[in-house]
Scaffold this active site. Structure first.
Site, PDB file in Angstrom:
ATOM      1  N   GLU A  30       0.827  -1.215   0.000  1.00 46.15           N
ATOM      2  CA  GLU A  30       0.000   0.000   0.000  1.00 46.15           C
ATOM      3  C   GLU A  30       0.856   1.258   0.000  1.00 46.15           C
ATOM      4  O   GLU A  30       0.538   2.232  -0.671  1.00 46.15           O
ATOM      5  CB  GLU A  30      -0.946   0.003   1.205  1.00 46.15           C
ATOM      6  CG  GLU A  30      -2.116  -0.948   1.064  1.00 46.15           C
ATOM      7  CD  GLU A  30      -2.986  -0.637  -0.159  1.00 46.15           C
ATOM      8  OE1 GLU A  30      -3.074   0.535  -0.555  1.00 46.15           O
ATOM      9  OE2 GLU A  30      -3.553  -1.584  -0.724  1.00 46.15           O
ATOM     10  N   TYR A 108      -6.073   6.821   4.702  1.00 46.94           N
ATOM     11  CA  TYR A 108      -6.226   5.849   3.613  1.00 46.94           C
ATOM     12  C   TYR A 108      -5.553   4.507   3.969  1.00 46.94           C
ATOM     13  O   TYR A 108      -6.167   3.439   3.846  1.00 46.94           O
ATOM     14  CB  TYR A 108      -5.618   6.402   2.305  1.00 46.94           C
ATOM     15  CG  TYR A 108      -5.448   5.286   1.314  1.00 46.94           C
ATOM     16  CD1 TYR A 108      -6.553   4.788   0.629  1.00 46.94           C
ATOM     17  CD2 TYR A 108      -4.208   4.669   1.124  1.00 46.94           C
ATOM     18  CE1 TYR A 108      -6.434   3.716  -0.230  1.00 46.94           C
ATOM     19  CE2 TYR A 108      -4.078   3.595   0.272  1.00 46.94           C
ATOM     20  CZ  TYR A 108      -5.192   3.130  -0.406  1.00 46.94           C
ATOM     21  OH  TYR A 108      -5.073   2.051  -1.231  1.00 46.94           O
ATOM     22  N   ASP A 126      -8.666   6.065  -2.016  1.00 42.67           N
ATOM     23  CA  ASP A 126      -7.567   6.593  -2.814  1.00 42.67           C
ATOM     24  C   ASP A 126      -8.178   7.290  -4.031  1.00 42.67           C
ATOM     25  O   ASP A 126      -9.409   7.411  -4.139  1.00 42.67           O
ATOM     26  CB  ASP A 126      -6.593   5.476  -3.222  1.00 42.67           C
ATOM     27  CG  ASP A 126      -7.234   4.466  -4.171  1.00 42.67           C
ATOM     28  OD1 ASP A 126      -8.463   4.508  -4.363  1.00 42.67           O
ATOM     29  OD2 ASP A 126      -6.490   3.637  -4.730  1.00 42.67           O
TER      30      ASP A 126
END
Ligand code: SF4
Length: 324
Positions: A30, A108, A126
């Protein structure tokens, strides 16, 4: 949302970080995927995971070795933050229940990790997900605002199937990357088409609302390629935050006439020659780097300097300087 998950089951790409539920591996992916395309991330992710296969190994590594494995991915603050997160996890004896307590984990990343690694319902927003949801709900306001995020979280939370929270998050990201495209959404093949309000109202071209772009700044730099045989002089960058702490060829915001002579005096040898220029874009800056080169006879170097061979892994801009 069953159509979305059925589409994901059929169409999902086989990506290395989708073969695991290890929170550390998912965290690494990520962080790398922020500001970098999936295809570009894959080789970096595989190399990084081979070198640092666990939180422990990353937490105890030297920052130089972390930068070395990050070289070429850019946005090095991500690497520093990732290591700080790993160190906090090791200190806590594992990932804490409140992921947001970890340094370097923002809204996020918290939601992505909570859903993908731990199967908790959470809405990861995102750029791709924001576009999908803005169109799905025909949200005509600016999407990069707290109000917009709250609007989406309130509505999307209730759509997440309890037993497939992680797949739901990844399905939305995948849909944004491959179907709900910024310019020409492929609505005809979209699993969300029956509920999409932007499609129903003919608004797919105007949603999401365009984001005002910051003006890019043009910056001129000068870089020095001081060679000794097949080695080149590197310096650890200090001072301004751009690539702070990393090993790069010496470079400056001043012209060669100002900074070059001092280096020529300390590293004497052949006459310096201008070998060309390199252009490189970083965040909001367009850099034009004038590259100067000479061969020195000096064998030693100074504190915070070292000689590097041809296979040293360097930040992208330093590699471009060596290739000019
Ligand atoms: S129907 Fe079109 S606009 Fe709506 S979510 Fe799907 S691709 Fe995006």
């Amino acid at each position: 949302m069953s159509e979305l998950l059925a589409w994901y089951d059929r169409e999902r790409r086989d990506l290395p970080w989708r073969r695991t539920r290890d929170p550390y591996a998912i965290l690494v992916s990520e962080v790398m995927l922020q500001q970098t395309r999936v295809e570009a991330v894959i080789p970096y992710y595989l190399r990084f995971m081979e070198r640092f296969p666990s939180c422990d190994s990353l937490a105890s590594a030297s920052l130089d070795s972390v930068y070395e494995m990050w070289a070429g991915l850019g946005y090095y603050r991500r690497a520093r933050n990732l290591q700080a997160t790993a160190q906090a996890v090791v200190l806590a004896g594992g990932f804490p229940a409140s992921l947001r307590d970890l340094p370097g984990v923002g809204e996020y990343t918290e939601a992505a990790l909570a859903s993908i690694a731990f199967g908790r319902p959470a809405v990861a927003l995102d750029g791709n997900a924001l576009r999908v949801w803005a169109r799905y709900f025909a949200y005509e306001g600016a999407v990069l605002t707290t109000a917009a995020r709250r609007f989406f979280v309130e509505r999307v939370l209730g759509l997440i199937p309890a037993d497939r929270a992680g797949d739901f998050t990844q399905a939305v990201m995948e849909l944004g990357a491959r179907v709900c495209l910024p310019r020409q959404p492929r609505c005809l093949v979209c699993p969300l088409q029956s509920g999409c309000q932007a499609l129903a109202r003919g608004l797919t071209g105007s949603i999401p609302a365009p984001v005002a772009r910051a003006r890019r700044q043009k910056v001129a730099l000068c870089a020095l390629r001081i060679r000794r045989g097949d080695q080149v002089l590197l310096e650890r960058r200090s001072g301004d935050p751009f690539l702070a702490g990393q090993w790069v060829t010496p470079w400056f915001f001043e012209p060669f006439a100002e900074v070059g002579p001092g280096y020529v005096e300390r590293f004497p040898g052949s006459s310096p020659r201008r070998v060309g220029t390199v252009s490189h874009g970083v965040t909001f800056r367009d850099l034009t780097v004038e590259v100067w080169e000479w061969e020195t006879t000096r064998e030693t170097c100074e504190p915070e300097q070292r000689w590097a061979g041809p296979d040293a892994r360097l930040p992208r801009l330093a590699s471009l300087v060596l290739e000019a």
